[in-house]
Design a protein around this motif. Structure first.
Motif, PDB file in Angstrom:
ATOM      1  N   ASP A 191       0.819  -1.223   0.000  1.00 16.67           N
ATOM      2  CA  ASP A 191       0.000   0.000   0.000  1.00 16.67           C
ATOM      3  C   ASP A 191       0.853   1.274   0.000  1.00 16.67           C
ATOM      4  O   ASP A 191       0.351   2.372   0.265  1.00 16.67           O
ATOM      5  CB  ASP A 191      -0.962   0.001   1.205  1.00 16.67           C
ATOM      6  CG  ASP A 191      -0.229  -0.133   2.538  1.00 16.67           C
ATOM      7  OD1 ASP A 191       1.018  -0.242   2.536  1.00 16.67           O
ATOM      8  OD2 ASP A 191      -0.911  -0.146   3.581  1.00 16.67           O
ATOM      9  N   PHE A 192       2.142   1.150  -0.315  1.00 11.67           N
ATOM     10  CA  PHE A 192       3.050   2.311  -0.253  1.00 11.67           C
ATOM     11  C   PHE A 192       2.520   3.507  -1.047  1.00 11.67           C
ATOM     12  O   PHE A 192       2.494   4.633  -0.551  1.00 11.67           O
ATOM     13  CB  PHE A 192       4.430   1.902  -0.773  1.00 11.67           C
ATOM     14  CG  PHE A 192       5.398   3.043  -0.913  1.00 11.67           C
ATOM     15  CD1 PHE A 192       5.927   3.664   0.200  1.00 11.67           C
ATOM     16  CD2 PHE A 192       5.795   3.500  -2.178  1.00 11.67           C
ATOM     17  CE1 PHE A 192       6.829   4.717   0.084  1.00 11.67           C
ATOM     18  CE2 PHE A 192       6.694   4.548  -2.298  1.00 11.67           C
ATOM     19  CZ  PHE A 192       7.209   5.150  -1.169  1.00 11.67           C
ATOM     20  N   VAL A 193       2.098   3.273  -2.282  1.00  8.25           N
ATOM     21  CA  VAL A 193       1.692   4.406  -3.130  1.00  8.25           C
ATOM     22  C   VAL A 193       0.483   5.115  -2.512  1.00  8.25           C
ATOM     23  O   VAL A 193       0.452   6.354  -2.403  1.00  8.25           O
ATOM     24  CB  VAL A 193       1.377   3.925  -4.565  1.00  8.25           C
ATOM     25  CG1 VAL A 193       0.835   5.071  -5.411  1.00  8.25           C
ATOM     26  CG2 VAL A 193       2.629   3.345  -5.212  1.00  8.25           C
ATOM     27  N   ASP A 194      -0.498   4.357  -2.063  1.00  2.25           N
ATOM     28  CA  ASP A 194      -1.676   4.982  -1.444  1.00  2.25           C
ATOM     29  C   ASP A 194      -1.278   5.773  -0.198  1.00  2.25           C
ATOM     30  O   ASP A 194      -1.804   6.859   0.060  1.00  2.25           O
ATOM     31  CB  ASP A 194      -2.706   3.909  -1.054  1.00  2.25           C
ATOM     32  CG  ASP A 194      -3.346   3.285  -2.283  1.00  2.25           C
ATOM     33  OD1 ASP A 194      -3.422   3.965  -3.319  1.00  2.25           O
ATOM     34  OD2 ASP A 194      -3.758   2.115  -2.201  1.00  2.25           O
ATOM     35  N   VAL A 195      -0.366   5.215   0.566  1.00  4.27           N
ATOM     36  CA  VAL A 195       0.020   5.877   1.823  1.00  4.27           C
ATOM     37  C   VAL A 195       0.750   7.191   1.532  1.00  4.27           C
ATOM     38  O   VAL A 195       0.402   8.244   2.082  1.00  4.27           O
ATOM     39  CB  VAL A 195       0.891   4.950   2.697  1.00  4.27           C
ATOM     40  CG1 VAL A 195       1.425   5.703   3.921  1.00  4.27           C
ATOM     41  CG2 VAL A 195       0.090   3.730   3.146  1.00  4.27           C
ATOM     42  N   VAL A 196       1.759   7.166   0.658  1.00  4.96           N
ATOM     43  CA  VAL A 196       2.489   8.425   0.424  1.00  4.96           C
ATOM     44  C   VAL A 196       1.576   9.466  -0.230  1.00  4.96           C
ATOM     45  O   VAL A 196       1.645  10.656   0.105  1.00  4.96           O
ATOM     46  CB  VAL A 196       3.798   8.235  -0.393  1.00  4.96           C
ATOM     47  CG1 VAL A 196       4.843   7.515   0.427  1.00  4.96           C
ATOM     48  CG2 VAL A 196       3.558   7.577  -1.737  1.00  4.96           C
ATOM     49  N   LEU A 197       0.689   9.024  -1.109  1.00  3.08           N
ATOM     50  CA  LEU A 197      -0.210  10.005  -1.737  1.00  3.08           C
ATOM     51  C   LEU A 197      -1.192  10.577  -0.712  1.00  3.08           C
ATOM     52  O   LEU A 197      -1.619  11.724  -0.829  1.00  3.08           O
ATOM     53  CB  LEU A 197      -0.963   9.378  -2.915  1.00  3.08           C
ATOM     54  CG  LEU A 197      -0.094   9.038  -4.136  1.00  3.08           C
ATOM     55  CD1 LEU A 197      -0.954   8.499  -5.275  1.00  3.08           C
ATOM     56  CD2 LEU A 197       0.714  10.249  -4.611  1.00  3.08           C
ATOM     57  N   SER A 198      -1.545   9.792   0.297  1.00  6.30           N
ATOM     58  CA  SER A 198      -2.466  10.319   1.328  1.00  6.30           C
ATOM     59  C   SER A 198      -1.819  11.470   2.092  1.00  6.30           C
ATOM     60  O   SER A 198      -2.498  12.431   2.476  1.00  6.30           O
ATOM     61  CB  SER A 198      -2.893   9.199   2.290  1.00  6.30           C
ATOM     62  OG  SER A 198      -1.827   8.816   3.151  1.00  6.30           O
ATOM     63  N   TYR A 199      -0.511  11.404   2.320  1.00  6.52           N
ATOM     64  CA  TYR A 199       0.175  12.516   2.995  1.00  6.52           C
ATOM     65  C   TYR A 199       0.390  13.686   2.038  1.00  6.52           C
ATOM     66  O   TYR A 199       0.214  14.845   2.417  1.00  6.52           O
ATOM     67  CB  TYR A 199       1.512  12.038   3.590  1.00  6.52           C
ATOM     68  CG  TYR A 199       1.280  11.155   4.796  1.00  6.52           C
ATOM     69  CD1 TYR A 199       0.981  11.717   6.039  1.00  6.52           C
ATOM     70  CD2 TYR A 199       1.308   9.774   4.695  1.00  6.52           C
ATOM     71  CE1 TYR A 199       0.726  10.905   7.144  1.00  6.52           C
ATOM     72  CE2 TYR A 199       1.058   8.960   5.781  1.00  6.52           C
ATOM     73  CZ  TYR A 199       0.762   9.534   7.007  1.00  6.52           C
ATOM     74  OH  TYR A 199       0.486   8.737   8.087  1.00  6.52           O
ATOM     75  N   LEU A 200       0.746  13.400   0.797  1.00  3.24           N
ATOM     76  CA  LEU A 200       0.941  14.503  -0.157  1.00  3.24           C
ATOM     77  C   LEU A 200      -0.361  15.257  -0.419  1.00  3.24           C
ATOM     78  O   LEU A 200      -0.345  16.452  -0.733  1.00  3.24           O
ATOM     79  CB  LEU A 200       1.530  13.971  -1.474  1.00  3.24           C
ATOM     80  CG  LEU A 200       2.978  13.501  -1.400  1.00  3.24           C
ATOM     81  CD1 LEU A 200       3.449  12.975  -2.752  1.00  3.24           C
ATOM     82  CD2 LEU A 200       3.901  14.625  -0.923  1.00  3.24           C
TER      83      LEU A 200
END
Ligand code: SF4
Length: 305
Positions: free
Chosen positions: A113-122
């Motif tokens: 889920d890395f991509v979803d997680v980093v995009l949630s912070y961005l």
């Protein structure tokens, strides 16, 4: 040499603290109240003006720009003897929280889920430009593909970085708003030239150590049409001299070839920080269809002047 820093980075990757921090970032998914409820202080978990979970917002060189970092050397498959002797991430970053955050970021990057997680912070911060890897590099094809996906899902942001993972960038298609420059040094410059000739995009960067042979710089300029961005080796044990004097001497030594050299304005002339400078992230030639100009009013014609 300060190689305990590399060993320490590996120990931190295996620590419970880093594993829990990565878990917290994934669980909270851009919810800063959730991060605040953890036992960790704000500078570690990443809450407040200067953080957004795994992203740190700004440093002395970048200005106020979010960046995502990994542990040095162990995540750099293309590292060379130059890195072990001069990498600023080994010699200059002396903050234990930053070291733990890098280790946790590495663990986070291995999750599905890395991509979803980093995009949630961005999604929670307005900054249009994101720097990858102040420390660290693309350590695997799967990891590079994750950033390619993240950039593809946020075409309104520019993600940029420098890499020595030359074999990886030759094999993976990346969107235009993931700007990847080639990092050359006295050990890998021939391969850097081959890679640039194959890809035909991005700057080639080179960290110049005062007094060193300029042969690799000449080779790069003679064998590519690339713009060469020259940084100055400024780690504590590097030879010191006046940066403006070094620039003048290099220009004289390189002669007409110096026209394709950009002397890093922040390092050679105390110029603007990256967030204002933009040589590395708003160069027109990297963006065939420049929605960025419309979005931020960027004049891309100033790209490499
Ligand atoms: S050229 Fe500009 S954007 Fe690139 S590293 Fe130097 S200061 Fe930053």
């Amino acid at each position: 040499m300060r190689l305990w820093r590399v060993e320490e980075a590996q120990r931190l990757v295996e620590s419970e603290l880093a594993a829990d921090l990565a878990e917290v970032w994934a669980r909270c998914r851009g919810d800063f109240h959730c991060l605040e409820k953890t036992p960790y202080d704000s500078a570690l978990v990443g809450v407040g003006r200067w953080w957004a979970g795994p992203f740190t917002i700004g440093n002395r060189k970048l200005g106020e720009m979010p960046f995502f970092s990994l542990p040095p050397v162990t995540t750099c498959p293309g590292h060379t003897p130059f890195c072990l002797r001069w990498c600023y991430a080994i010699y200059e970053v002396a903050n234990w929280r930053a070291h733990v955050r890098e280790a946790a970021s590495y663990l986070l990057s291995q999750r599905d889920d890395f991509v979803d997680v980093v995009l949630s912070y961005l999604a929670k911060i307005p900054h249009p430009v994101v720097r990858l890897h102040v420390s660290g590099d693309f350590y695997s094809r799967a990891y590079l593909e994750k950033w390619a996906e993240a950039a593809g899902r946020r075409p309104d942001k520019i993600f940029y970085t420098y890499t020595k993972s030359l074999d990886l960038i030759r094999r993976v298609e990346t969107p235009e708003n993931l700007v990847i420059h080639i990092s050359a040094d006295p050990y890998n410059y021939v391969k850097a030239v081959e890679t640039w000739r194959e890809l035909g995009r991005g700057l080639i960067t080179y960290v110049y150590t005062p007094g060193e042979d300029v042969g690799p710089i000449r080779y790069i300029l003679e064998n590519t049409g690339a713009v060469l961005l020259l940084f100055l080796n400024h780690v504590q044990h590097a030879p010191r001299d006046d940066p403006r004097k070094i620039r003048t001497q290099l220009r004289a030594t390189l002669g007409p070839q110096a026209r394709r050299v950009v002397f890093d304005p922040e390092e050679f002339s105390s110029g603007p920080q990256c967030v204002q400078c933009g040589v590395c992230w708003r160069t027109a030639k990297y963006f065939k269809d420049p929605p960025y100009r419309k979005t931020w009013g960027i004049d891309m014609r100033r790209s490499t002047s």
